[in-house]
Write a protein that holds these residues in place. Sequence first.
Motif, PDB file in Angstrom:
ATOM      1  N   GLU A 122     -50.773 -16.948  28.412  1.00  0.00           N
ATOM      2  CA  GLU A 122     -50.100 -15.825  27.231  1.00  0.00           C
ATOM      3  C   GLU A 122     -50.025 -14.489  27.728  1.00  0.00           C
TER       4      GLU A 122
ATOM      5  N   LYS B   7     -51.208 -16.793  20.162  1.00  0.00           N
ATOM      6  CA  LYS B   7     -50.548 -18.066  19.897  1.00  0.00           C
ATOM      7  C   LYS B   7     -51.183 -19.392  20.782  1.00  0.00           C
TER       8      LYS B   7
ATOM      9  N   GLN C  44     -40.438 -17.429  25.846  1.00  0.00           N
ATOM     10  CA  GLN C  44     -40.608 -16.053  25.052  1.00  0.00           C
ATOM     11  C   GLN C  44     -40.426 -16.338  23.491  1.00  0.00           C
ATOM     12  N   LYS C  45     -41.239 -15.775  22.718  1.00  0.00           N
ATOM     13  CA  LYS C  45     -41.270 -15.985  21.393  1.00  0.00           C
ATOM     14  C   LYS C  45     -40.520 -14.878  20.487  1.00  0.00           C
ATOM     15  N   ASP C  46     -40.262 -14.933  19.255  1.00  0.00           N
ATOM     16  CA  ASP C  46     -39.485 -14.045  18.761  1.00  0.00           C
ATOM     17  C   ASP C  46     -40.302 -12.669  18.720  1.00  0.00           C
ATOM     18  N   ASP C  47     -41.509 -12.461  18.681  1.00  0.00           N
ATOM     19  CA  ASP C  47     -42.084 -11.196  18.572  1.00  0.00           C
ATOM     20  C   ASP C  47     -42.251 -10.585  20.172  1.00  0.00           C
TER      21      ASP C  47
ATOM     22  N   VAL D 111     -47.533 -25.125  21.076  1.00  0.00           N
ATOM     23  CA  VAL D 111     -46.829 -24.216  20.680  1.00  0.00           C
ATOM     24  C   VAL D 111     -45.310 -24.185  20.608  1.00  0.00           C
ATOM     25  N   GLU D 112     -44.756 -24.813  21.578  1.00  0.00           N
ATOM     26  CA  GLU D 112     -43.254 -25.260  21.883  1.00  0.00           C
ATOM     27  C   GLU D 112     -42.933 -26.224  20.790  1.00  0.00           C
TER      28      GLU D 112
ATOM     29  N   LYS E  57     -44.596 -26.525  17.839  1.00  0.00           N
ATOM     30  CA  LYS E  57     -45.129 -26.167  16.700  1.00  0.00           C
ATOM     31  C   LYS E  57     -46.063 -27.070  16.208  1.00  0.00           C
TER      32      LYS E  57
END
Length: 347
Positions: free
Chosen positions: A252, A264, A324-327, A336-337, A339
């Motif tokens: 991460e 995450k 890459q995530k929204d944040d 994570v991918e 969910k």
Amino acid sequence: MSWDLETGPLLRVRGLEKRFDLDEGLLESLKFSGGKITRQTRAVHAVNNITFDVNKGDAVCVVGESGCGKSTVARMVAGLISPSNGEIHYGGARIDGLRGKDLLPLRKKIQMIFQNPYASLNPRMTIGQTLAEPLRYHNPGKSKGELQDKAIAVMKSVGIDPAWSARYAHELSGGQRQRIAIARALTVDPEFIVADEPISALDVSIQAQVLNLMLEMQEAHGLTYLFITHDLSVVEHFGTKVIVLYLGSICEVADTRTLFSNPKHPYTKALLSAVPQLKDDRPNHIRLKGEIPTPINLPAGCPFASRCPLADNRCAAEKPMPLQKDDGSIVACHAVEEKRIDALDWV
């Protein structure tokens, strides 16, 4: 060669890898298997295809367990060891292939602070000689008086009495020695400091002093840091961005506030759960089970799969790609991918 900073990151690392061969000689590589003599070479896969950027003025912290490749990354960036694969760009120029005299301009730009102040200072040299050596090497045209004035100015800037110039390293405490190590790095006016666990060998009371000194030097000299540590409480105080490594791979990458408020990756969550919190009257630590794979024979899939309670068949067979995530954070995790980590209370 021009070292002018172009628009973009000051340091750019792409696909960096480092392998250390275990069987260097012919006889060491010969193995008897199935009634035949074959040649097999083994290697420690210390760093495996990592990519990250460091912007000017940042303090980027690289964290992870012992043996995850943190110090190897630091030494490759500082030019002390060569990568097996990948590229390192500094100020828009590629630096991983530089050798000999071509490294001199880079040495003035990038300096390193080592982990153990009891081993990084030459016991045969006085403090004055220790500080004068890099000055004399990188400024051959300056007089002895000019070099001495510069050394005295740097000593004052890190809170060291110039009268200590005649002392030897063994006459100083660990905190004082690390101040000298910081002063030595600052003598050539660098713009990038690679700090390899610079406070881990010091008492806790001295650690805060050295960290505050490094922050003061960052502000006074406009420094950029690549800070190697395993202490996440230090990261929260010092870092602007965090890179989490596990078995030589990136799990991460996120800015410090995002990582501590919303981790995450399962490994990041486990690391943060181990940080003592005074406000937690009921700490909910994540206790990881399973064995850490050997870096000699890396698993085909996710390196964390053997210890992750969310691992499935895909995790065991397929290495996750960084997403890459929204944040703005970057995470390499199938759970994570898909969910799955959000839908399951695995803590």
